[in-house]
Design a protein around this motif. Structure first.
Motif, PDB file in Angstrom:
ATOM      1  N   MET A   1      56.679  41.418 -22.570  1.00 43.32           N
ATOM      2  CA  MET A   1      55.756  41.725 -23.642  1.00 43.32           C
ATOM      3  C   MET A   1      55.070  43.045 -23.300  1.00 43.32           C
ATOM      4  N   SER A   2      55.157  44.015 -24.200  1.00 51.28           N
ATOM      5  CA  SER A   2      54.543  45.314 -23.930  1.00 51.28           C
ATOM      6  C   SER A   2      53.033  45.236 -24.140  1.00 51.28           C
ATOM      7  N   ARG A   3      52.325  45.983 -23.349  1.00 50.71           N
ATOM      8  CA  ARG A   3      50.863  46.008 -23.420  1.00 50.71           C
ATOM      9  C   ARG A   3      50.433  47.332 -24.041  1.00 50.71           C
ATOM     10  N   ARG A   4      49.712  47.257 -25.135  1.00 51.58           N
ATOM     11  CA  ARG A   4      49.234  48.453 -25.810  1.00 51.58           C
ATOM     12  C   ARG A   4      48.002  49.007 -25.114  1.00 51.58           C
ATOM     13  N   LYS A   5      47.837  50.302 -25.267  1.00 58.68           N
ATOM     14  CA  LYS A   5      46.637  50.955 -24.756  1.00 58.68           C
ATOM     15  C   LYS A   5      45.459  50.544 -25.635  1.00 58.68           C
ATOM     16  N   GLU A   6      44.378  50.134 -25.013  1.00 57.77           N
ATOM     17  CA  GLU A   6      43.214  49.692 -25.772  1.00 57.77           C
ATOM     18  C   GLU A   6      42.538  50.881 -26.439  1.00 57.77           C
ATOM     19  N   PRO A   7      41.942  50.658 -27.613  1.00 57.75           N
ATOM     20  CA  PRO A   7      41.266  51.749 -28.318  1.00 57.75           C
ATOM     21  C   PRO A   7      40.108  52.312 -27.505  1.00 57.75           C
ATOM     22  N   GLU A   8      39.826  53.574 -27.733  1.00 58.57           N
ATOM     23  CA  GLU A   8      38.694  54.236 -27.092  1.00 58.57           C
ATOM     24  C   GLU A   8      37.446  53.984 -27.935  1.00 58.57           C
ATOM     25  N   ILE A   9      36.349  53.598 -27.276  1.00 59.88           N
ATOM     26  CA  ILE A   9      35.082  53.410 -27.983  1.00 59.88           C
ATOM     27  C   ILE A   9      34.399  54.771 -28.050  1.00 59.88           C
ATOM     28  N   LEU A  10      34.293  55.315 -29.258  1.00 54.10           N
ATOM     29  CA  LEU A  10      33.683  56.632 -29.457  1.00 54.10           C
ATOM     30  C   LEU A  10      32.164  56.542 -29.568  1.00 54.10           C
ATOM     31  N   LYS A  11      31.691  55.448 -30.162  1.00 56.84           N
ATOM     32  CA  LYS A  11      30.263  55.309 -30.397  1.00 56.84           C
ATOM     33  C   LYS A  11      29.939  53.830 -30.572  1.00 56.84           C
ATOM     34  N   SER A  12      28.747  53.446 -30.134  1.00 61.09           N
ATOM     35  CA  SER A  12      28.279  52.071 -30.268  1.00 61.09           C
ATOM     36  C   SER A  12      26.829  52.090 -30.732  1.00 61.09           C
ATOM     37  N   ASP A  13      26.533  51.385 -31.820  1.00 60.75           N
ATOM     38  CA  ASP A  13      25.175  51.321 -32.358  1.00 60.75           C
ATOM     39  C   ASP A  13      24.811  49.888 -32.703  1.00 60.75           C
ATOM     40  N   ILE A  14      23.562  49.512 -32.453  1.00 63.94           N
ATOM     41  CA  ILE A  14      23.051  48.221 -32.918  1.00 63.94           C
ATOM     42  C   ILE A  14      22.659  48.416 -34.383  1.00 63.94           C
ATOM     43  N   VAL A  15      23.281  47.634 -35.284  1.00 64.71           N
ATOM     44  CA  VAL A  15      23.014  47.800 -36.718  1.00 64.71           C
ATOM     45  C   VAL A  15      22.113  46.705 -37.278  1.00 64.71           C
ATOM     46  N   ALA A  16      21.952  45.610 -36.526  1.00 68.52           N
ATOM     47  CA  ALA A  16      21.052  44.530 -36.947  1.00 68.52           C
ATOM     48  C   ALA A  16      20.698  43.710 -35.709  1.00 68.52           C
ATOM     49  N   LYS A  17      19.489  43.165 -35.741  1.00 65.82           N
ATOM     50  CA  LYS A  17      19.058  42.402 -34.576  1.00 65.82           C
ATOM     51  C   LYS A  17      18.112  41.296 -35.024  1.00 65.82           C
ATOM     52  N   SER A  18      18.271  40.122 -34.420  1.00 66.39           N
ATOM     53  CA  SER A  18      17.350  39.020 -34.637  1.00 66.39           C
ATOM     54  C   SER A  18      16.845  38.559 -33.279  1.00 66.39           C
ATOM     55  N   ARG A  19      16.116  37.482 -33.280  1.00 69.60           N
ATOM     56  CA  ARG A  19      15.614  36.914 -32.033  1.00 69.60           C
ATOM     57  C   ARG A  19      16.766  36.494 -31.120  1.00 69.60           C
ATOM     58  N   LEU A  20      17.872  36.054 -31.694  1.00 75.39           N
ATOM     59  CA  LEU A  20      18.990  35.528 -30.910  1.00 75.39           C
ATOM     60  C   LEU A  20      20.205  36.443 -30.833  1.00 75.39           C
ATOM     61  N   PHE A  21      20.406  37.268 -31.849  1.00 80.88           N
ATOM     62  CA  PHE A  21      21.655  38.009 -31.947  1.00 80.88           C
ATOM     63  C   PHE A  21      21.430  39.493 -32.184  1.00 80.88           C
ATOM     64  N   ALA A  22      22.373  40.290 -31.730  1.00 82.22           N
ATOM     65  CA  ALA A  22      22.412  41.721 -32.053  1.00 82.22           C
ATOM     66  C   ALA A  22      23.814  42.029 -32.547  1.00 82.22           C
ATOM     67  N   ILE A  23      23.896  42.707 -33.693  1.00 75.32           N
ATOM     68  CA  ILE A  23      25.194  43.094 -34.233  1.00 75.32           C
ATOM     69  C   ILE A  23      25.419  44.559 -33.888  1.00 75.32           C
ATOM     70  N   GLU A  24      26.574  44.809 -33.315  1.00 71.85           N
ATOM     71  CA  GLU A  24      26.925  46.128 -32.821  1.00 71.85           C
ATOM     72  C   GLU A  24      28.076  46.686 -33.655  1.00 71.85           C
ATOM     73  N   ALA A  25      27.961  47.942 -34.059  1.00 68.50           N
ATOM     74  CA  ALA A  25      29.048  48.641 -34.742  1.00 68.50           C
ATOM     75  C   ALA A  25      29.731  49.533 -33.708  1.00 68.50           C
ATOM     76  N   LEU A  26      31.030  49.386 -33.584  1.00 70.27           N
ATOM     77  CA  LEU A  26      31.817  50.185 -32.644  1.00 70.27           C
ATOM     78  C   LEU A  26      32.710  51.128 -33.425  1.00 70.27           C
ATOM     79  N   GLN A  27      32.607  52.409 -33.140  1.00 67.26           N
ATOM     80  CA  GLN A  27      33.539  53.375 -33.711  1.00 67.26           C
ATOM     81  C   GLN A  27      34.684  53.486 -32.715  1.00 67.26           C
ATOM     82  N   LEU A  28      35.882  53.115 -33.141  1.00 68.38           N
ATOM     83  CA  LEU A  28      37.051  53.057 -32.259  1.00 68.38           C
ATOM     84  C   LEU A  28      38.112  54.073 -32.667  1.00 68.38           C
TER      85      LEU A  28
END
Length: 184
Positions: A1-28
């Protein structure tokens, strides 16, 4: 099984946050040059455990617990987060004492699973818990959990129970049945 190169993370931003969770947007950027934005729950670094407790009498012990996501009480196996400094086995034994009032002298790991790898990174280790003994610890549940005994011999019938629908509990049950059948 061939293994693909993982995407590069260009940018990461928190777009929403609560007491329990943070949602992160990743530009790949993928290996073919395509770029996309993916959203995920920001990794917390905390993993979890779930146990399939089996009594000497041959009963499964489940808990009925309120689930805010489905807005109803769900039937499933005891589970919880691994505290800092705990091993999965230590967390499993603690959670059993908190949720069903039993410790386990024998914990058999079944598999480590991920709920939804597209959105979550946390892993859950599934165990069979046997050689149970009574011991209670104070948990963090807002109300006492109802402990439900279910005959192991009727485990497959549990799959048709309307309140038993959590995918992790179903996975744990099927893996436990497989492991127990292989053990003899």
């Amino acid at each position: 099984m061939s293994r693909r190169k993982e995407p590069e993370i260009l940018k990461s931003d928190i777009v929403a946050k609560s007491r329990l969770f943070a949602i992160e947007a990743l530009q790949l950027r993928f290996s073919n040059g395509e770029e996309r934005i993916y959203e995920r729950m920001k990794p917390s670094g905390r993993n979890a455990v779930m146990m399939v407790p089996i009594t000497e009498q041959g009963d499964l012990l489940l808990v009925r617990e309120y689930a805010a996501g489905t807005e109803r009480y769900e039937l499933g196996f005891p589970k919880g987060l691994i505290d800092s400094g705990e091993s999965p086995e230590q967390a499993a034994d603690r959670e059993l004492k908190e949720e069903i009032g039993f410790g386990a002298r024998k914990l058999t790991p079944l598999k480590q699973v991920v709920l939804a790898p597209s959105y979550f990174s946390s892993k859950m280790t599934l165990f069979i818990a046997q050689d149970l003994y009574p011991e209670t610890l104070q948990g963090d549940e807002p109300e006492p959990l109802e402990v439900v005994r279910w005959p192991l011999q009727q485990a497959e019938e549990l799959l048709n129970h309307l309140d038993f629908c959590e995918s992790r509990s179903i996975t744990a049950l099927l893996l436990a049945i497989k492991a127990l059948n292989q053990a003899g």
